[in-house]
Structure formats: C-alpha cells, structure tokens
Scaffold this motif. Structure first.
Motif, PDB file in Angstrom:
ATOM      1  N   VAL A 213       0.729  -1.019  -0.160  1.00 16.05           N
ATOM      2  CA  VAL A 213       0.092   0.059  -0.132  1.00 16.05           C
ATOM      3  C   VAL A 213       0.781   1.183   0.074  1.00 16.05           C
ATOM      4  O   VAL A 213       1.733   1.554   1.023  1.00 16.05           O
ATOM      5  N   THR A 214       0.633   2.059  -1.224  1.00 18.85           N
ATOM      6  CA  THR A 214       1.306   3.260  -1.146  1.00 18.85           C
ATOM      7  C   THR A 214       0.446   4.403  -1.236  1.00 18.85           C
ATOM      8  O   THR A 214      -0.162   4.727  -2.073  1.00 18.85           O
ATOM      9  N   PHE A 215       0.865   5.510  -0.326  1.00 22.94           N
ATOM     10  CA  PHE A 215       0.056   6.832  -0.489  1.00 22.94           C
ATOM     11  C   PHE A 215       1.056   7.754  -0.688  1.00 22.94           C
ATOM     12  O   PHE A 215       2.196   7.807  -0.183  1.00 22.94           O
ATOM     13  N   VAL A 216       0.487   8.704  -1.664  1.00 24.43           N
ATOM     14  CA  VAL A 216       1.427   9.934  -1.646  1.00 24.43           C
ATOM     15  C   VAL A 216       0.475  10.818  -1.713  1.00 24.43           C
ATOM     16  O   VAL A 216      -0.599  11.209  -2.471  1.00 24.43           O
ATOM     17  N   PRO A 217       0.736  12.075  -1.021  1.00 24.86           N
ATOM     18  CA  PRO A 217      -0.202  13.352  -0.610  1.00 24.86           C
ATOM     19  C   PRO A 217      -0.179  13.945  -1.963  1.00 24.86           C
ATOM     20  O   PRO A 217       0.940  14.215  -2.719  1.00 24.86           O
ATOM     21  N   ALA A 218      -1.377  14.736  -2.172  1.00 34.68           N
ATOM     22  CA  ALA A 218      -1.625  15.546  -3.386  1.00 34.68           C
ATOM     23  C   ALA A 218      -1.034  17.023  -2.923  1.00 34.68           C
ATOM     24  O   ALA A 218      -0.388  17.404  -2.001  1.00 34.68           O
ATOM     25  N   LEU A 219      -0.402  17.599  -4.097  1.00 33.21           N
ATOM     26  CA  LEU A 219       0.133  18.836  -4.033  1.00 33.21           C
ATOM     27  C   LEU A 219      -0.689  20.154  -3.709  1.00 33.21           C
ATOM     28  O   LEU A 219      -1.786  19.932  -4.112  1.00 33.21           O
ATOM     29  N   GLU A 220      -0.200  21.083  -3.232  1.00 29.59           N
ATOM     30  CA  GLU A 220      -0.859  22.327  -3.030  1.00 29.59           C
ATOM     31  C   GLU A 220      -0.945  23.036  -4.436  1.00 29.59           C
ATOM     32  O   GLU A 220       0.137  23.480  -4.958  1.00 29.59           O
ATOM     33  N   VAL A 221      -2.164  23.263  -5.012  1.00 27.23           N
ATOM     34  CA  VAL A 221      -2.262  23.732  -6.267  1.00 27.23           C
ATOM     35  C   VAL A 221      -3.120  25.216  -6.209  1.00 27.23           C
ATOM     36  O   VAL A 221      -4.046  25.060  -5.568  1.00 27.23           O
ATOM     37  N   ASP A 222      -2.923  26.222  -6.806  1.00 29.13           N
ATOM     38  CA  ASP A 222      -3.932  27.342  -7.050  1.00 29.13           C
ATOM     39  C   ASP A 222      -4.736  26.971  -8.361  1.00 29.13           C
ATOM     40  O   ASP A 222      -4.379  27.065  -9.633  1.00 29.13           O
ATOM     41  N   VAL A 223      -5.988  26.464  -8.011  1.00 28.32           N
ATOM     42  CA  VAL A 223      -6.670  25.916  -8.892  1.00 28.32           C
ATOM     43  C   VAL A 223      -7.462  27.087  -9.752  1.00 28.32           C
ATOM     44  O   VAL A 223      -7.962  27.895  -9.193  1.00 28.32           O
ATOM     45  N   VAL A 224      -7.358  26.724 -11.144  1.00 28.73           N
ATOM     46  CA  VAL A 224      -8.273  27.618 -12.055  1.00 28.73           C
ATOM     47  C   VAL A 224      -9.477  26.954 -12.279  1.00 28.73           C
ATOM     48  O   VAL A 224     -10.685  27.338 -12.326  1.00 28.73           O
ATOM     49  N   ALA A 225      -9.557  25.532 -12.929  1.00 24.63           N
ATOM     50  CA  ALA A 225     -10.597  24.880 -13.037  1.00 24.63           C
ATOM     51  C   ALA A 225     -10.446  23.418 -12.567  1.00 24.63           C
ATOM     52  O   ALA A 225      -9.211  22.977 -12.851  1.00 24.63           O
ATOM     53  N   THR A 226     -11.358  22.864 -12.292  1.00 27.68           N
ATOM     54  CA  THR A 226     -11.050  21.215 -11.898  1.00 27.68           C
ATOM     55  C   THR A 226     -11.331  20.229 -13.129  1.00 27.68           C
ATOM     56  O   THR A 226     -11.040  19.071 -12.936  1.00 27.68           O
ATOM     57  N   ILE A 227     -12.130  20.774 -14.161  1.00 24.99           N
ATOM     58  CA  ILE A 227     -12.207  19.927 -15.170  1.00 24.99           C
ATOM     59  C   ILE A 227     -10.982  19.315 -15.939  1.00 24.99           C
ATOM     60  O   ILE A 227      -9.933  19.803 -16.155  1.00 24.99           O
ATOM     61  N   GLY A 228     -11.005  18.035 -16.129  1.00 22.12           N
ATOM     62  CA  GLY A 228      -9.811  17.204 -16.715  1.00 22.12           C
ATOM     63  C   GLY A 228      -8.931  16.788 -15.696  1.00 22.12           C
ATOM     64  O   GLY A 228      -7.964  16.131 -15.964  1.00 22.12           O
ATOM     65  N   ALA A 229      -9.143  17.065 -14.415  1.00 19.85           N
ATOM     66  CA  ALA A 229      -7.742  16.697 -13.634  1.00 19.85           C
ATOM     67  C   ALA A 229      -7.624  15.073 -13.226  1.00 19.85           C
ATOM     68  O   ALA A 229      -6.458  14.633 -13.350  1.00 19.85           O
ATOM     69  N   GLY A 230      -8.957  14.518 -13.402  1.00 23.64           N
ATOM     70  CA  GLY A 230      -8.904  13.208 -13.084  1.00 23.64           C
ATOM     71  C   GLY A 230      -8.320  12.328 -14.331  1.00 23.64           C
ATOM     72  O   GLY A 230      -7.634  11.374 -14.181  1.00 23.64           O
ATOM     73  N   ASP A 231      -8.693  12.769 -15.512  1.00 20.06           N
ATOM     74  CA  ASP A 231      -7.784  12.283 -16.750  1.00 20.06           C
ATOM     75  C   ASP A 231      -6.372  12.553 -16.763  1.00 20.06           C
ATOM     76  O   ASP A 231      -5.762  11.577 -17.128  1.00 20.06           O
ATOM     77  N   ALA A 232      -6.048  13.788 -16.431  1.00 15.63           N
ATOM     78  CA  ALA A 232      -4.539  13.851 -16.259  1.00 15.63           C
ATOM     79  C   ALA A 232      -3.904  13.194 -15.269  1.00 15.63           C
ATOM     80  O   ALA A 232      -2.792  12.680 -15.328  1.00 15.63           O
ATOM     81  N   PHE A 233      -4.506  12.880 -14.006  1.00 11.28           N
ATOM     82  CA  PHE A 233      -3.945  12.238 -12.939  1.00 11.28           C
ATOM     83  C   PHE A 233      -3.660  10.564 -13.628  1.00 11.28           C
ATOM     84  O   PHE A 233      -2.582   9.908 -13.622  1.00 11.28           O
ATOM     85  N   ALA A 234      -4.779  10.111 -14.477  1.00 20.25           N
ATOM     86  CA  ALA A 234      -4.511   8.818 -15.002  1.00 20.25           C
ATOM     87  C   ALA A 234      -3.479   8.671 -15.999  1.00 20.25           C
ATOM     88  O   ALA A 234      -2.802   7.855 -15.912  1.00 20.25           O
TER      89      ALA A 234
END
Length: 407
Positions: free
Chosen positions: A309-330
């Motif tokens: 089991v490997t956990f990696v914390p998310a980065l702190e990001v100045d978000v403009v829009a959330t659309i497409g972030a899940g696809d980019a992660f994949a």
C-alpha cells in the motif's frame, strides 16, 4: 457505411503504447462567469475522458491512439483534427453519416459547486452506436495498454457489449486500465453500479475516487475496504481528493461476490485474474513490449508476494478549474507505468499531471517536460510536501524561473 478519420493515421495493427476508446465531444466554454442563460458567448474546445488521456500521453512523448465514432459533420471534423493535432493516432475513428457528434456547454464555475451547470447534447450520438461489430478490434488491441472508462458503458447497450468484450479475460489481451468515472445521470435507467463493479473487477489497473466508491457501491472505510471489493486488479489506485492518492498492488485473496457491499449491484464474480503484463499481438505486427509490472513499495517478506500500500499526498495547487484533472492524473500514472517507475513515482507523476490540468481553464493542459516532472517527482518527502504550483508552472523551467513556491 462509415469513413475513417483522415489525419494522423497508422495502420490498425501498428503497435502503440496506449490505446483509448470512448466518446469525445465538442465543448463550449463560457467567455465570462455566470449562468448559462446569461453567458453571451463561448469558446470552442474538445472534451472526453479517454481522448484527454490520449492527448496528454502523446504530449508526454508516448505513442497513443484514440478509437471512437463521430458524426460526418463539422463538429466531427473538428474533433478528429484537434485530437490528431495533439499527436494522437486517429486512424481508427469512424464517421457516422446518420448520427451527430455530441456537444456540451458548461459554466466556468467549479463542478463541485451548486452553481456549476453542464448541458449535454449527446443522446443518439455517433459514439453511442459503437459496438463489437463496427469497432476495429485489431486497432483497439494493438497497444501495450488499453485505457477505458465507465462512461462508455453507460452510453448504450451496444457500448456496454463492447466494453464487456474488451475486458474479457483472454490470453494476449493488453493491460486493461479502467477509470470508473461514475456519472449517476448517465445511469438513470440502468444498474450502473453493478456494471461498473463487474468491469472494474475484470481490469488490470483501476482508478476510482474514494467518493465514487461510496456513491456507486456504498463502500466506506477507505482504500482497504475498496480493495476488498476489487481484489482482482493487479493495481488499484484510490483517489482521495485533496488528501492524495493510494495505490494498492500485489496479490489479495478475492472475496466471494456475496461479501461485496450491496448485493443488488449485480453479479461481481469474474474468472481468475491473468498476468497484468500480457499484451496484444495483431496478425503480422511486431508485438509491443510488455508493460513493466508494478515494483513493490517495500521488499516483501519471506515466502509469497505480499500486497503493498503506497500513499502519496496531493500537491498544493492554485486551482483555476477542476475539469480534466482526473484524466490528467490517470495519464501521469500510466506514463510512469509505461516507463517502469516505482509505484510512489507513478502516483507523483499522476499528481503532477493533475496539477497541470488544475491550473488551466480547459480540459487539456500542456504537461511539464519529462525532465522537469522527473526532478519534482524525485524530491524528498519534505520538499514534496511544500510544493505549491500555480498557473504557468509547467513552463517555468523553460523560462528559467523558480519552478515552484514553497510554504
């Protein structure tokens, strides 16, 4: 009768790193904030979970193919040309003279807020007519990885039949990557939860949000509980929002279907899992190299291999829009998988690609250069935890600017 997409086409059997299959639509993004009723004009773009992954992987230096159907109309022309311009092979995209290309409009707000609006015009679209009979299966299977999403299964019974065919466990299939992408509105008249559980359990690599697992399957209790419901995939990636993401790899004893939460969600039984590194070999084609297996995050103990089991914390990001972030992660995770990187780095590259998407207004963002991303993914845990990325960060290294801010 259908015609094949005209540009950026390879032969169907030519091996590529990744093949994606699914619907893409022309998207209209508002030029100002406000309700759809009040927005005076829109900018045209492209959107689709699977084509987003293909475009991002192509921009990151991988060979990628997108397979779909679009209308024999101007919007179909735009999709094929725009996706092809990203370096994606579109030779297996078919043009349907009888059905239109899907389109949608959305507001500028975050989709997680009540103010966000999306208006889809996709009923009866060309992509909804995809089937086993009219899809070039040789082209679909000619990759090291086949990336699919649950959206396709919801479009029609023919699309669901195609998804079941592509996820059937047979010797020689490519590594099957599946993003659950649970969209309740698409499943209003069907047992989407059970279908998605079946498809996920038949896949080799699965992406699912912790919130999705609760909404679709009633599973709470974190990544371990989700893994209990999905023991078959070689790799399970659980996205945990702003906290980060967890990858569970290695063997896990399958649980009987009756122990999966909510038995009304359909038959979750599947044939025993096959080796995740199997790949397609099209007749007459040179077989592509297998995808490297997931290296363990820690050395296993004596005896049989153990789950890690490997956990990696998310980065702190100045978000403009959330659309497409899940696809980019994949796409980031798949890119690092194709390169044989350790699981921790696969998750970090997923977060970095997601950060690129989060800092632009549209569905697609230019990814960071590979050496730039590798430098950031190589940081120690303390330095990773202090990264803060804002708009333009992917080009900071090109300009010689300080590439990140720390806090």
């Amino acid at each position: 009768m259908t015609a094949t997409g005209p540009c950026n086409a390879l032969d169907a059997g030519d091996p590529v790193d990744v093949v994606t299959l699914g619907e893409s639509m022309v998207t209209f993004l508002p030029t100002t904030s406000g309700r759809l009723a009040d927005v005076p004009s829109f900018d045209r773009g492209i959107g689709g979970a699977e084509s987003n992954v293909a475009c991002t992987l192509a921009a990151a230096g991988h060979s990628a193919r997108w397979v779909s159907r679009v209308g024999a109309d101007g919007f179909g022309d735009h999709l094929v040309e725009a996706i092809g311009a990203h370096g994606v092979d579109v030779g297996a995209v078919h043009r349907d003279p009888d059905r239109p290309t899907g389109i949608y409009f959305r507001t500028a707000g975050d989709r997680s807020t009540d103010a966000h609006e999306v208006a889809y015009y996709r009923a009866g679209s060309a992509a909804s007519a995809m089937s086993v009979e009219n899809t070039d299966l040789q082209a679909v299977r000619a990759g090291r990885v086949l990336h699919l999403s649950g959206i396709t299964a919801a479009l029609s019974s023919d699309c669901l039949g195609l998804m079941r065919e592509l996820t059937a466990r047979r010797p020689g299939r490519p590594l099957v990557s599946f993003d659950v992408n649970y969209r309740p509105a698409l499943w209003a008249d069907a047992d989407g939860s059970g279908v998605l559980l079946d498809l996920a359990r038949a896949s080799d690599l699965v992406f699912v949000g912790e919130d999705e697992a609760e909404d679709a399957w009633g599973i709470t209790g974190g990544p371990g509980a989700i893994r209990d419901a999905l023991p078959e995939p070689a790799v399970l990636v659980v996205k945990q929002g702003a906290r980060g993401a967890t990858a569970l790899t290695g063997p896990r004893t399958p649980v009987p279907p009756a122990t999966v939460p909510d038995p009304d969600h359909g038959d979750a039984s599947q044939a025993p899992g096959h080796e995740a590194g199997l790949r397609a070999t099209a007749p007459g084609a040179v077989p592509p190299p297998p995808v490297p297996p997931a290296p363990p995050a820690a050395a296993p103990g004596p005896g049989a291999a153990q789950e890690t089991v490997t956990f990696v914390p998310a980065l702190e990001v100045d978000v403009v829009a959330t659309i497409g972030a899940g696809d980019a992660f994949a796409a980031g995770f798949l890119s690092a998988t194709l390169r044989g990187l350790p699981v921790r780095d696969r998750l970090r590259h997923g977060h970095l690609m997601a950060a690129a998407a989060l800092t632009v207004p549209g569905d697609l963002a230019p990814p960071p250069a590979r050496d730039h991303a590798d430098r950031l993914a190589d940081l120690d845990d303390d330095a990773w935890g202090t990264l803060r990325l804002g708009p333009g960060w992917t080009k900071a290294a090109d300009r010689g600017d300080e590439e990140v801010r720390t806090s």
